[in-house]
Design a protein around this motif. Structure first.
Motif, PDB file in Angstrom:
ATOM      1  N   LEU A  90       0.834  -1.202   0.000  1.00 45.14           N
ATOM      2  CA  LEU A  90       0.000   0.000   0.000  1.00 45.14           C
ATOM      3  C   LEU A  90       0.868   1.252   0.000  1.00 45.14           C
ATOM      4  CD1 LEU A  90      -2.741  -1.027   2.587  1.00 45.14           C
ATOM      5  CD2 LEU A  90      -3.065  -0.638   0.134  1.00 45.14           C
ATOM      6  N   LYS A  91       1.915   1.213   0.810  1.00 47.76           N
ATOM      7  CA  LYS A  91       2.752   2.414   0.956  1.00 47.76           C
ATOM      8  C   LYS A  91       3.500   2.736  -0.341  1.00 47.76           C
ATOM      9  CE  LYS A  91       5.886   4.610   4.209  1.00 47.76           C
ATOM     10  NZ  LYS A  91       5.119   5.854   4.322  1.00 47.76           N
ATOM     11  N   TYR A  92       4.022   1.701  -0.988  1.00 45.50           N
ATOM     12  CA  TYR A  92       4.833   1.942  -2.188  1.00 45.50           C
ATOM     13  C   TYR A  92       4.115   1.573  -3.486  1.00 45.50           C
ATOM     14  CZ  TYR A  92       8.717   2.615   1.040  1.00 45.50           C
ATOM     15  OH  TYR A  92       9.530   3.080   2.037  1.00 45.50           O
ATOM     16  N   GLN A  93       2.844   1.258  -3.374  1.00 45.23           N
ATOM     17  CA  GLN A  93       2.031   0.898  -4.545  1.00 45.23           C
ATOM     18  C   GLN A  93       2.657  -0.235  -5.353  1.00 45.23           C
ATOM     19  OE1 GLN A  93       0.951   4.570  -6.504  1.00 45.23           O
ATOM     20  NE2 GLN A  93       0.687   5.517  -4.491  1.00 45.23           N
ATOM     21  N   ILE A  94       2.919  -1.322  -4.656  1.00 43.83           N
ATOM     22  CA  ILE A  94       3.473  -2.521  -5.285  1.00 43.83           C
ATOM     23  C   ILE A  94       2.306  -3.489  -5.519  1.00 43.83           C
ATOM     24  CG2 ILE A  94       5.017  -4.494  -4.920  1.00 43.83           C
ATOM     25  CD1 ILE A  94       6.604  -2.461  -3.021  1.00 43.83           C
ATOM     26  N   LYS A  95       2.239  -4.039  -6.737  1.00 43.54           N
ATOM     27  CA  LYS A  95       1.018  -4.783  -7.076  1.00 43.54           C
ATOM     28  C   LYS A  95       1.124  -6.284  -6.845  1.00 43.54           C
ATOM     29  CE  LYS A  95      -1.246  -1.495  -9.976  1.00 43.54           C
ATOM     30  NZ  LYS A  95      -0.246  -0.417 -10.110  1.00 43.54           N
ATOM     31  N   ASP A  96       2.368  -6.795  -6.720  1.00 44.99           N
ATOM     32  CA  ASP A  96       2.519  -8.246  -6.648  1.00 44.99           C
ATOM     33  C   ASP A  96       3.498  -8.583  -5.527  1.00 44.99           C
ATOM     34  OD1 ASP A  96       3.234 -10.927  -7.035  1.00 44.99           O
ATOM     35  OD2 ASP A  96       2.983 -10.770  -9.215  1.00 44.99           O
ATOM     36  N   LEU A  97       3.053  -9.307  -4.501  1.00 42.97           N
ATOM     37  CA  LEU A  97       3.953  -9.497  -3.346  1.00 42.97           C
ATOM     38  C   LEU A  97       5.040 -10.538  -3.588  1.00 42.97           C
ATOM     39  CD1 LEU A  97       3.112 -12.284  -1.751  1.00 42.97           C
ATOM     40  CD2 LEU A  97       1.699 -10.794  -0.398  1.00 42.97           C
ATOM     41  N   ARG A  98       4.933 -11.287  -4.685  1.00 33.14           N
ATOM     42  CA  ARG A  98       5.998 -12.261  -4.974  1.00 33.14           C
ATOM     43  C   ARG A  98       7.336 -11.576  -5.199  1.00 33.14           C
ATOM     44  NH1 ARG A  98       2.212 -15.404  -9.218  1.00 33.14           N
ATOM     45  NH2 ARG A  98       1.762 -13.231  -9.641  1.00 33.14           N
ATOM     46  N   ILE A  99       7.282 -10.330  -5.642  1.00 38.17           N
ATOM     47  CA  ILE A  99       8.529  -9.610  -5.966  1.00 38.17           C
ATOM     48  C   ILE A  99       9.391  -9.365  -4.724  1.00 38.17           C
ATOM     49  CG2 ILE A  99       7.669  -7.222  -5.761  1.00 38.17           C
ATOM     50  CD1 ILE A  99       9.133  -6.760  -8.498  1.00 38.17           C
ATOM     51  N   PHE A 100       8.784  -9.412  -3.541  1.00 36.77           N
ATOM     52  CA  PHE A 100       9.556  -9.194  -2.306  1.00 36.77           C
ATOM     53  C   PHE A 100      10.596 -10.289  -2.078  1.00 36.77           C
ATOM     54  CE2 PHE A 100       5.614  -6.894  -0.773  1.00 36.77           C
ATOM     55  CZ  PHE A 100       6.184  -5.645  -0.883  1.00 36.77           C
ATOM     56  N   SER A 101      10.327 -11.484  -2.615  1.00 33.31           N
ATOM     57  CA  SER A 101      11.257 -12.582  -2.333  1.00 33.31           C
ATOM     58  C   SER A 101      11.972 -13.076  -3.578  1.00 33.31           C
ATOM     59  CB  SER A 101      10.518 -13.728  -1.641  1.00 33.31           C
ATOM     60  OG  SER A 101       9.324 -14.013  -2.311  1.00 33.31           O
ATOM     61  N   GLU A 102      12.006 -12.235  -4.625  1.00 35.22           N
ATOM     62  CA  GLU A 102      12.659 -12.679  -5.862  1.00 35.22           C
ATOM     63  C   GLU A 102      14.091 -12.188  -6.007  1.00 35.22           C
ATOM     64  OE1 GLU A 102       9.831 -11.582  -8.851  1.00 35.22           O
ATOM     65  OE2 GLU A 102       8.670 -13.415  -8.547  1.00 35.22           O
ATOM     66  N   ASN A 103      14.541 -11.351  -5.101  1.00 31.63           N
ATOM     67  CA  ASN A 103      15.905 -10.814  -5.154  1.00 31.63           C
ATOM     68  C   ASN A 103      16.232 -10.145  -6.479  1.00 31.63           C
ATOM     69  OD1 ASN A 103      16.613 -11.430  -2.603  1.00 31.63           O
ATOM     70  ND2 ASN A 103      17.605 -13.363  -3.114  1.00 31.63           N
ATOM     71  N   ASP A 104      15.280  -9.470  -7.038  1.00 39.71           N
ATOM     72  CA  ASP A 104      15.514  -8.768  -8.301  1.00 39.71           C
ATOM     73  C   ASP A 104      16.057  -7.378  -7.987  1.00 39.71           C
ATOM     74  OD1 ASP A 104      15.378  -7.365 -10.675  1.00 39.71           O
ATOM     75  OD2 ASP A 104      13.536  -8.371 -11.339  1.00 39.71           O
ATOM     76  N   LEU A 105      17.341  -7.165  -8.353  1.00 37.49           N
ATOM     77  CA  LEU A 105      17.973  -5.896  -7.974  1.00 37.49           C
ATOM     78  C   LEU A 105      17.304  -4.686  -8.610  1.00 37.49           C
ATOM     79  CD1 LEU A 105      21.775  -6.767  -7.932  1.00 37.49           C
ATOM     80  CD2 LEU A 105      20.230  -6.452  -6.002  1.00 37.49           C
ATOM     81  N   ARG A 106      16.695  -4.910  -9.775  1.00 35.37           N
ATOM     82  CA  ARG A 106      16.029  -3.760 -10.417  1.00 35.37           C
ATOM     83  C   ARG A 106      14.908  -3.235  -9.521  1.00 35.37           C
ATOM     84  NH1 ARG A 106      14.381  -6.731 -15.735  1.00 35.37           N
ATOM     85  NH2 ARG A 106      13.882  -8.162 -14.038  1.00 35.37           N
ATOM     86  N   PHE A 107      14.290  -4.145  -8.792  1.00 33.37           N
ATOM     87  CA  PHE A 107      13.243  -3.745  -7.837  1.00 33.37           C
ATOM     88  C   PHE A 107      13.866  -3.203  -6.554  1.00 33.37           C
ATOM     89  CE2 PHE A 107      10.685  -5.373  -4.150  1.00 33.37           C
ATOM     90  CZ  PHE A 107       9.657  -4.433  -4.234  1.00 33.37           C
ATOM     91  N   LEU A 108      14.811  -3.975  -6.001  1.00 32.04           N
ATOM     92  CA  LEU A 108      15.358  -3.617  -4.683  1.00 32.04           C
ATOM     93  C   LEU A 108      16.108  -2.289  -4.706  1.00 32.04           C
ATOM     94  CD1 LEU A 108      16.538  -7.165  -3.590  1.00 32.04           C
ATOM     95  CD2 LEU A 108      14.510  -5.928  -2.826  1.00 32.04           C
ATOM     96  N   LYS A 109      16.764  -1.999  -5.849  1.00 30.76           N
ATOM     97  CA  LYS A 109      17.548  -0.765  -5.944  1.00 30.76           C
ATOM     98  C   LYS A 109      16.695   0.494  -5.847  1.00 30.76           C
ATOM     99  CE  LYS A 109      21.833  -1.849  -8.281  1.00 30.76           C
ATOM    100  NZ  LYS A 109      22.434  -2.074  -9.590  1.00 30.76           N
ATOM    101  N   GLN A 110      15.416   0.342  -6.095  1.00 30.60           N
ATOM    102  CA  GLN A 110      14.542   1.512  -6.045  1.00 30.60           C
ATOM    103  C   GLN A 110      14.367   2.027  -4.613  1.00 30.60           C
ATOM    104  OE1 GLN A 110      10.917   1.001  -8.401  1.00 30.60           O
ATOM    105  NE2 GLN A 110      11.971  -0.640  -9.465  1.00 30.60           N
ATOM    106  N   PHE A 111      14.862   1.250  -3.643  1.00 28.55           N
ATOM    107  CA  PHE A 111      14.673   1.644  -2.239  1.00 28.55           C
ATOM    108  C   PHE A 111      15.956   2.176  -1.621  1.00 28.55           C
ATOM    109  CE2 PHE A 111      11.459  -1.303  -3.443  1.00 28.55           C
ATOM    110  CZ  PHE A 111      10.302  -0.725  -2.932  1.00 28.55           C
ATOM    111  N   THR A 112      16.967   2.436  -2.493  1.00 28.88           N
ATOM    112  CA  THR A 112      18.278   2.853  -1.965  1.00 28.88           C
ATOM    113  C   THR A 112      18.158   4.101  -1.088  1.00 28.88           C
ATOM    114  OG1 THR A 112      19.100   2.119  -4.072  1.00 28.88           O
ATOM    115  CG2 THR A 112      20.672   3.206  -2.639  1.00 28.88           C
ATOM    116  N   SER A 113      17.292   5.023  -1.476  1.00 33.61           N
ATOM    117  CA  SER A 113      17.272   6.288  -0.732  1.00 33.61           C
ATOM    118  C   SER A 113      16.264   6.262   0.417  1.00 33.61           C
ATOM    119  CB  SER A 113      16.962   7.443  -1.671  1.00 33.61           C
ATOM    120  OG  SER A 113      15.715   7.195  -2.265  1.00 33.61           O
ATOM    121  N   ALA A 114      15.451   5.214   0.481  1.00 32.70           N
ATOM    122  CA  ALA A 114      14.496   5.135   1.597  1.00 32.70           C
ATOM    123  C   ALA A 114      15.249   4.691   2.849  1.00 32.70           C
ATOM    124  CB  ALA A 114      13.398   4.131   1.269  1.00 32.70           C
ATOM    125  N   VAL A 115      14.766   5.093   4.015  1.00 33.96           N
ATOM    126  CA  VAL A 115      15.515   4.726   5.223  1.00 33.96           C
ATOM    127  C   VAL A 115      14.991   3.447   5.849  1.00 33.96           C
ATOM    128  CG1 VAL A 115      16.618   6.818   6.024  1.00 33.96           C
ATOM    129  CG2 VAL A 115      14.167   6.523   6.341  1.00 33.96           C
TER     130      VAL A 115
END
Ligand code: PHE
Length: 339
Positions: free
Chosen positions: A314-339
């Motif tokens: 809800l907070k980051y408007q992510i539509k598919d929760l499977r992506i949380f456990s896929e270790n896809d850096l293209r996704f994870l890198k988007q959070f570099t500046s978040a604390v």
């Protein structure tokens, strides 16, 4: 005599200079260098010694030139900084990849810090649980139909053990310690035998909370959760409570927040209702208190539980929760500046 001394000096020559060969050349072989000036002395040598002297001086010059060649070689090597096995030390190093926190961790930390400000402490427990802590103490006796609400992974070597289906088991462990009041939150990973889809996985992360003291009321529960969502999503957020059922709470409710995407007008995310469900909650069932050795006449309490994945989506408007456990850096890198 002088010649021998010079020879020794040549032999032992060393220099910290960047270019020792050049320092050497100037000192010994240059037009004002020691070897050159010795050569200049030839004119003072008696004619009968000239031949002999010439030989010695030529030898010295050769000796110095050899040393110079040697120095030039090592200087060249230094310039390339190449080691014996051909590694070029002047190449730039591999840049260190700086990671970023996983979005689930970011949101878990945020949830934890909001409740910590209200005086809740973090409690943790095992992920492999027994039936008592995961179910029975929570008012789900054996064969209770509500057990089917949470499809469970049992440990095949010992079916008395299971992967916890919620972190309510941590609350049971805390209540059993018998120290009151209790004001805890229990973040942690939980497991359910569910078909993996965009909205569900066989494991996910929860934060559950528990507050037990004298006179804890449903009003306390509402205000606590209202404070939480305002801190989490912003002051303009609206909440509503819908009656629900959990075996371990009575009364039970589910809490919705106004849709963050459309602000309540209705969209795909909220299925055109203007509301999205974010957590379950209720007043701790007296049976649960008694099961854990707490006097239900004296104490009351509230409990709540939420999925971190859901809050993060809800907070980051992510539509598919499977992506949380896929270790896809293209996704994870988007959070570099978040604390
Ligand atoms: N344990 C519940 C679940 O995992 C959540 C919950 C916790 C509901 C506390 C009510 C009170 O679904």
């Amino acid at each position: 005599m002088q010649i021998n001394k010079l020879k020794e000096e040549i032999n032992n020559f060393s220099s910290d200079d960047k270019n020792p060969a050049e320092v050497f050349r100037i000192k010994f072989l240059g037009s004002h260098g020691s070897v050159k000036s010795l050569m200049g002395e030839m004119k003072n040598v008696a004619p009968e010694n000239k031949r002999e002297m010439g030989k010695v001086l030529n030898e010295l010059k050769l000796f110095a030139e050899n040393k110079w060649e040697e120095l030039k070689k090592t200087t060249d090597d230094d310039k390339q900084q190449t080691t014996e096995n051909g590694i070029d030390l002047t190449l730039p190093g591999d840049a260190l990849q700086i990671g970023s926190r996983h979005p689930i961790s970011i949101v878990r930390n945020k949830i934890v810090s909001i409740f910590q400000r209200l005086g809740f402490a973090v409690a943790e427990g095992p992920e492999i649980e027994d039936d008592w802590h995961n179910f029975t103490a929570l008012n789900l006796p054996e064969n209770h139909p509500a057990r089917d609400m949470q499809d469970t992974f049992y440990v095949s070597q010992n079916p008395a053990w299971m992967l916890r289906t919620h972190t309510s088991s941590v609350q049971v462990r805390e209540m059993e310690k018998g120290k009151l009041p209790i004001r805890i939150i229990c973040p942690g990973r939980v497991y359910r035998n569910e078909t993996i889809s965009a909205r569900a996985h066989c494991f996910f992360n929860q934060v559950e909370g528990l507050y037990i003291a004298d006179n804890v009321s449903f009003a306390d529960l509402k205000q606590t959760l209202y404070f939480f969502v305002q801190e989490m999503f912003g002051k303009e957020i609206k909440v509503r409570f819908r009656p629900s059922y959990f075996p371990f709470t009575e009364p039970s409710a589910e809490m919705d927040i106004s849709c963050l995407i459309c602000g309540g007008a209705g969209c795909n995310v909220c299925k055109h209702t203007g509301w999205v469900e974010i957590l379950g909650c209720g007043m701790v069932h007296p049976n649960v208190l008694e099961n854990c050795g707490i006097d239900s006449k004296k104490y009351t309490g509230f409990a709540f539980g939420m999925g971190i994945e859901r809050i993060t989506m809800l907070k980051y408007q992510i539509k598919d929760l499977r992506i949380f456990s896929e270790n896809d850096l293209r996704f994870l890198k988007q959070f570099t500046s978040a604390v």
